[in-house]
Motif scaffolding. Structure first.
Motif, PDB file in Angstrom:
ATOM      1  N   THR A   1       0.832  -1.204   0.000  1.00 23.00           N
ATOM      2  CA  THR A   1       0.000   0.000   0.000  1.00 23.00           C
ATOM      3  C   THR A   1       0.866   1.252   0.000  1.00 23.00           C
ATOM      4  N   VAL A   2       1.907   1.242   0.821  1.00 25.22           N
ATOM      5  CA  VAL A   2       2.818   2.386   0.891  1.00 25.22           C
ATOM      6  C   VAL A   2       3.499   2.597  -0.460  1.00 25.22           C
ATOM      7  N   ASP A   3       3.937   1.510  -1.082  1.00 25.71           N
ATOM      8  CA  ASP A   3       4.585   1.622  -2.397  1.00 25.71           C
ATOM      9  C   ASP A   3       3.645   2.261  -3.417  1.00 25.71           C
ATOM     10  N   ARG A   4       2.392   1.812  -3.446  1.00 26.95           N
ATOM     11  CA  ARG A   4       1.426   2.373  -4.411  1.00 26.95           C
ATOM     12  C   ARG A   4       1.139   3.845  -4.109  1.00 26.95           C
ATOM     13  N   LEU A   5       1.000   4.172  -2.814  1.00 27.56           N
ATOM     14  CA  LEU A   5       0.728   5.560  -2.439  1.00 27.56           C
ATOM     15  C   LEU A   5       1.843   6.494  -2.889  1.00 27.56           C
ATOM     16  N   PHE A   6       3.073   6.126  -2.544  1.00 28.63           N
ATOM     17  CA  PHE A   6       4.172   7.038  -2.846  1.00 28.63           C
ATOM     18  C   PHE A   6       4.570   7.026  -4.318  1.00 28.63           C
ATOM     19  N   HIS A   7       4.324   5.923  -4.992  1.00 27.30           N
ATOM     20  CA  HIS A   7       4.522   5.912  -6.454  1.00 27.30           C
ATOM     21  C   HIS A   7       3.538   6.902  -7.085  1.00 27.30           C
ATOM     22  N   ALA A   8       2.291   6.855  -6.647  1.00 28.71           N
ATOM     23  CA  ALA A   8       1.279   7.752  -7.194  1.00 28.71           C
ATOM     24  C   ALA A   8       1.597   9.206  -6.877  1.00 28.71           C
ATOM     25  N   LEU A   9       2.065   9.469  -5.672  1.00 27.92           N
ATOM     26  CA  LEU A   9       2.346  10.848  -5.251  1.00 27.92           C
ATOM     27  C   LEU A   9       3.679  11.385  -5.773  1.00 27.92           C
ATOM     28  N   ALA A  10       4.493  10.518  -6.357  1.00 23.48           N
ATOM     29  CA  ALA A  10       5.814  10.935  -6.838  1.00 23.48           C
ATOM     30  C   ALA A  10       5.745  11.766  -8.107  1.00 23.48           C
ATOM     31  N   ASP A  11       4.623  11.772  -8.774  1.00 19.90           N
ATOM     32  CA  ASP A  11       4.496  12.477 -10.049  1.00 19.90           C
ATOM     33  C   ASP A  11       3.756  13.805  -9.865  1.00 19.90           C
ATOM     34  N   THR A  12       4.301  14.849 -10.453  1.00 19.64           N
ATOM     35  CA  THR A  12       3.727  16.193 -10.340  1.00 19.64           C
ATOM     36  C   THR A  12       2.304  16.258 -10.883  1.00 19.64           C
ATOM     37  N   THR A  13       2.081  15.655 -12.040  1.00 23.24           N
ATOM     38  CA  THR A  13       0.743  15.695 -12.647  1.00 23.24           C
ATOM     39  C   THR A  13      -0.273  14.996 -11.762  1.00 23.24           C
ATOM     40  N   ARG A  14       0.103  13.843 -11.212  1.00 27.53           N
ATOM     41  CA  ARG A  14      -0.835  13.124 -10.350  1.00 27.53           C
ATOM     42  C   ARG A  14      -1.149  13.913  -9.076  1.00 27.53           C
ATOM     43  N   ARG A  15      -0.125  14.561  -8.507  1.00 22.43           N
ATOM     44  CA  ARG A  15      -0.396  15.397  -7.326  1.00 22.43           C
ATOM     45  C   ARG A  15      -1.335  16.541  -7.682  1.00 22.43           C
ATOM     46  N   ASP A  16      -1.166  17.113  -8.864  1.00 21.16           N
ATOM     47  CA  ASP A  16      -2.034  18.207  -9.290  1.00 21.16           C
ATOM     48  C   ASP A  16      -3.465  17.705  -9.514  1.00 21.16           C
ATOM     49  N   ILE A  17      -3.605  16.542 -10.133  1.00 24.68           N
ATOM     50  CA  ILE A  17      -4.935  15.953 -10.324  1.00 24.68           C
ATOM     51  C   ILE A  17      -5.597  15.755  -8.960  1.00 24.68           C
ATOM     52  N   LEU A  18      -4.843  15.249  -8.023  1.00 23.75           N
ATOM     53  CA  LEU A  18      -5.374  15.027  -6.675  1.00 23.75           C
ATOM     54  C   LEU A  18      -5.842  16.336  -6.049  1.00 23.75           C
ATOM     55  N   ARG A  19      -5.017  17.382  -6.170  1.00 26.41           N
ATOM     56  CA  ARG A  19      -5.398  18.702  -5.613  1.00 26.41           C
ATOM     57  C   ARG A  19      -6.676  19.222  -6.268  1.00 26.41           C
ATOM     58  N   ARG A  20      -6.774  19.062  -7.578  1.00 26.27           N
ATOM     59  CA  ARG A  20      -7.972  19.541  -8.286  1.00 26.27           C
ATOM     60  C   ARG A  20      -9.220  18.790  -7.822  1.00 26.27           C
TER      61      ARG A  20
END
Length: 124
Positions: free
Chosen positions: A10-29
């Motif tokens: 779970t930690v690996d999937r979370l931080f892999h997902a959060l490691a990308d700028t675009t994905r973090r921006d999608i999450l914020r939106r």
């Protein structure tokens, strides 16, 4: 309340997902409100398919959910996901603080003082 440890997978999937700028921006939106994948795609200089892939990574990590509404896929954040990420970081912090504290205690012991206590005086 007892909280189970977050699994390594779970930690690996979370931080892999959060490691990308675009994905973090999608999450914020999506924190601000539910958005369709097509609406999200308008905000990025990439193909619709690329945005879909980013959303899929976030979904596999449990950070967002998708729901079909007519012809659109609506994306919303999972509020509990941030808690899982925080829990994973808290567990890592706790482990490292313990290690640092043990090192500090070892370093606080002055080996020269201990040697002098066992001898009868300075050797020359």
């Amino acid at each position: 309340m007892v909280v189970d440890e977050v699994s390594d997978e779970t930690v690996d999937r979370l931080f892999h997902a959060l490691a990308d700028t675009t994905r973090r921006d999608i999450l914020r939106r999506c924190v601000r409100g539910e958005l369709s994948v097509s609406r999200l795609a308008e905000a990025y200089p990439m193909s619709f398919a690329a945005v879909q892939k980013h959303v899929a990574v976030l979904e596999r990590a449990g950070l967002v959910t998708k729901q079909r509404s007519g012809r659109e896929q609506l994306v919303r954040t999972d509020p509990d996901a941030v808690g899982r990420a925080r829990q994973a970081l808290d567990e890592l912090e706790s482990a490292w603080r313990g290690r640092v504290d043990r090192m500090a205690r070892l370093l606080a012991k002055d080996p020269e003082t201990e040697e002098n206590d066992t001898t009868e005086g300075p050797e020359r």
